[in-house]
Design an enzyme around this catalytic site. Structure first.
Site, PDB file in Angstrom:
ATOM      1  N   SER A 588       0.839  -1.184   0.000  1.00 55.45           N
ATOM      2  CA  SER A 588       0.000   0.000   0.000  1.00 55.45           C
ATOM      3  C   SER A 588       0.884   1.248   0.000  1.00 55.45           C
ATOM      4  O   SER A 588       1.673   1.441  -0.923  1.00 55.45           O
ATOM      5  CB  SER A 588      -0.949  -0.028   1.197  1.00 55.45           C
ATOM      6  OG  SER A 588      -1.939   0.963   1.086  1.00 55.45           O
ATOM      7  N   HIS A 703      -8.038  -5.029  -0.739  1.00 56.63           N
ATOM      8  CA  HIS A 703      -6.757  -4.381  -0.462  1.00 56.63           C
ATOM      9  C   HIS A 703      -5.837  -5.283   0.353  1.00 56.63           C
ATOM     10  O   HIS A 703      -4.634  -5.064   0.385  1.00 56.63           O
ATOM     11  CB  HIS A 703      -6.995  -3.059   0.269  1.00 56.63           C
ATOM     12  CG  HIS A 703      -5.794  -2.179   0.315  1.00 56.63           C
ATOM     13  ND1 HIS A 703      -5.075  -1.840  -0.813  1.00 56.63           N
ATOM     14  CD2 HIS A 703      -5.172  -1.577   1.361  1.00 56.63           C
ATOM     15  CE1 HIS A 703      -4.064  -1.049  -0.469  1.00 56.63           C
ATOM     16  NE2 HIS A 703      -4.109  -0.880   0.841  1.00 56.63           N
TER      17      HIS A 703
END
Length: 729
Positions: A588, A703
């Site tokens: 991320s 995610h």
């Protein structure tokens, strides 16, 4: 509002619901590409973005169309190549099996979430691939084999409804706990369907049933109970109901038996806001309704909502964290705050009488003030006390503060072990008095869960088993000197005096602290093979309070890379590793860090793993949730801010002539937070320039990259096999 972790801030988002999520995602991604400088199919790489400030010279925009068949064929080809190279050796198969066994074992601590008389837990294992949501009593939980009451079996639900459901959490109505608002996503995306569940009948309530169950179509919605027949909700109500960032702009009060269209608006934000929301504090005698608007990721405004609709602002600094319990208001500053003749530094925790504050009084008591080595990590209320968890050079300490007529009394709660993280959880002041739970874990010893009542003894509830042999391993803390002279701490796990293949991890953003903790996957996949593991506490995180983060925002972003590079160099200087044997991994925001390491500091590493990353910083704010992060990185459409962003944006800084270490990029097709186009386009550009790049994209997982234990085990084994192969040449 009784518990705060000051190192994080959560916001929710929503998108237009669609019964076919893949079609919806595909349509949205096509729309995003069309709106921001390209069309599907043949791409005109000469077009500029709508603001006319950041030139688009990008032949790979078509890879941003998430479910386009051409793009998916591109993904499948690279997945196959990566699997053939790294997922077939005997070592990989053994590692994958070990990781899967660790994830599936019944010996793990079933992490409890306390709600009055019940402890709730969501559990996955070999038999329950998608998982089960269950609960038990405290008395049962104390047993070695508790008797669990299974509420929802997600595997059975997915099969019965022919849906790829992934658990997204549940909000139980309290205190009766007769209903729950359950979130389920398709494939692990952030967007979810919300359905009301009858805890007695053990059935979902349909919107058209006699009880008129609450139901929200797939979106990144926020919803919370007011009473059994009323909720606050934020979602996509139709045109104009979202902010420019794609989050809820309107909060409504929704009553059972009415349609969502008939819900009553209680608060509207501005289109330029990030998001808005509303909530209810049910503390008896102190019931309060409130609303909040996030003007950017780190700034917000809150107000009490009175029965007549009047809003009474809570006038704390917009970047501060405020919370309240009964008639105490707590304020944790993020920047220096001057109140009259007093100035409170960044990272201070203040307390005052809430009613007096609302009437204009500004008398505060300082509950915590940081110093050069110590910051506030967590704080939360029991019925009569406030517990503080602090970090002293990234190691935890605990204290108890008790308000009284003569001020606040302070005492130590428990001595936390060194080189470990100790936190407090499951504080439930309204129904569980002064009870609390405590977890402790370190790099070489697994999590211990204890419980107690303030003023009494702690009781050992559960002990996580060891998943790898840590005998002979030690944990050391060192400090590297960054380019501007800042001392940057990092932890090293190894055998005494060992040197060799080393894996360095870091994040460096959003005030997220990287503290010591047990990572069984890392132990199995890396330490057990003789590797050395390193965790860097670079700026951008919250290890030394808000300023450790704020000095690395926007134009200070270069400090994140400089700190991480300093740790890499220090490891070599100390003889722990060599550049050829040093690997790094991040996901991320940490994936952005890996992109910066690749393009700015390639000579420091032998291999890199870049997971669910941001990489094209000229367009990150135009893709999915990216617009909400402008406060962290800056606005590429502002020429002054693009001037510093372009200096580090990995996608724009790939060089044909540079010598890069091999890199593995991973992402998820179903990631609706950080767009998979970042990783796709970076891999394509690196390939075009002839660099050594490997790519793997999981179709599910959101995610987090994986939606079940099997996928998590595969990806873990893939990463460790890649790193071990590259760093042992």
């Amino acid at each position: 509002m009784s518990w705060r972790n000051p190192s994080s801030r959560a916001i929710t988002a929503c998108y237009r619901p669609c019964r076919d999520p893949e079609s919806r995602l595909d349509q949205r991604s096509r729309r995003l590409v069309r709106q921001n400088g390209a069309v599907t199919g043949d791409v005109d790489s000469s077009v500029n973005d709508p603001a006319g400030k950041v030139p688009i010279d990008d032949p790979y925009l078509w890879l941003e169309v998430v479910l386009d068949e051409q793009a998916l064929d591109w993904v499948r080809e690279r997945n196959a190549r990566t699997k053939e190279e790294f997922a077939t050796p005997e070592r990989f198969q053994a590692l994958q099996s070990s990781l899967r066994a660790m994830l599936d074992t019944d010996d793990r601590i079933p992490a409890p979430g306390r709600r009055g008389q019940y402890l709730y837990n969501f559990w996955r294992d070999a038999e329950h691939v998608r998982g089960i949501w269950r609960r038990t009593s405290m008395a049962e939980y104390r047993k070695s084999e508790p008797n669990w009451d299974v509420i929802i079996d997600v595997d059975a639900l997915a099969e019965a409804e022919d849906e790829n459901w992934v658990w997204g959490g549940a909000t139980v109505f309290r205190p009766s706990q007769e209903r729950a608002l359950v979130s389920l996503s398709r494939g692990g995306a952030d967007a979810s369907v919300v359905r009301e569940f009858d805890m007695t009948a053990r059935a979902f309530l349909a919107p058209d049933a006699p009880d008129h169950g609450f139901y929200l179509p797939e979106a990144k919605s926020s919803i919370g109970w007011i009473d059994i027949d009323t909720v606050y909700v934020g979602t996509d109500f139709g045109p104009g109901s979202l902010t420019e960032s794609g989050y809820p702009r309107i909060a409504k009060r929704w009553r059972r038996g009415t349609t969502l269209d008939a819900a009553e608006t209680v608060f509207e934000g501005d289109p330029a806001d990030i998001s808005v929301g509303a909530g209810y504090d049910r503390t008896p005698g102190y019931e309060r309704h409130y609303v909040s608007r996030s003007t950017d990721f780190f700034n917000h405004e809150s107000a009490l909502l009175h029965p007549d609709g009047h809003l009474q602002p809570i006038e704390t600094p917009s970047d501060a964290s405020e919370s309240w319990y009964k008639n105490w208001l707590l304020v944790r500053t993020k920047s220096s705050w001057q109140v009259g003749e007093d100035t409170y530094p960044s990272g201070t925790l203040l307390a005052t009488n809430f009613d007096e504050f609302l009437s204009g009084e500004r008398h505060f008591e300082v509950l915590f003030e940081p110093d050069a080595h110590t910051s506030l990590y967590q704080y939360g209320w029991t019925e009569h006390h406030l517990i503080l968890v602090t970090l002293s050079d990234v190691q935890t300490k605990l204290a108890v503060l008790t308000p009284g007529p003569d001020g606040w009394a302070r005492s130590e709660l428990s001595e936390a072990p060194p080189m470990a993280t100790t936190t407090v959880a499951n504080l439930d002041p309204l129904e569980s008095g002064d009870d609390y739970m405590m977890t402790t874990s370190g790099f070489t010893f697994p999590t211990t869960l204890l419980a107690g009542t303030l003023g009494g003894e702690l009781e050992l509830l559960k002990q996580e088993p060891s998943h790898f042999d840590a005998d002979g391993l030690i944990v050391e803390q060192f400090f590297a000197t960054s380019l501007d002279g800042t001392q940057v701490p990092y932890f090293v796990v190894r055998k005494p005096g060992a040197s060799g293949p080393t894996l360095l991890g870091g994040y460096g953003g959003f005030e997220v602290s990287r503290t010591p903790g047990y990572n069984a996957g890392n132990g199995i996949g890396w330490l057990s093979s003789g590797g050395i593991s390193v965790t860097a506490n670079i700026r951008g995180g919250g290890e030394y309070g808000p300023q450790w983060h704020t000095q690395a925002q926007k134009s200070g972003r270069h400090k994140v890379g400089e700190d991480f590079a300093a740790v890499a160099k220090d490891l070599v200087t100390r003889g722990i590793t060599t550049p050829a044997q040093l690997g790094a991994v991040g996901g991320s925001n940490g994936g952005l860090l890996m992109g910066i390491m690749l393009t700015k500091y390639p000579e420091l590493f032998g291999a890199l793993v870049c997971q669910v990353p941001l990489l094209d910083m000229s367009r990150y704010h135009k893709l999915l949730a990216g617009a909400s992060w402008v406060a962290e990185y800056g606005d590429p459409d502002d020429p002054d801010e693009w001037a510093f962003i372009k200096e580090y944006s990995p996608y724009q800084n790939v060089s044909k002539s540079a010598s890069y270490p091999p890199i593995l990029l991973t992402t998820s097709t179903r990631d609706d937070r950080v767009h998979p186009g970042h990783a796709r386009k970076m891999a394509a550009r690196l390939e075009e320039y002839g660099h050594n790049v490997w790519y793997y994209e999981n179709i599910e997982g959101g995610h987090g990259g994986a939606s079940d234990n099997a996928q998590a085990a595969f990806q873990g084994a893939l990463i460790y096999e890649f790193l071990w192969t590259q760093l042992n040449r």
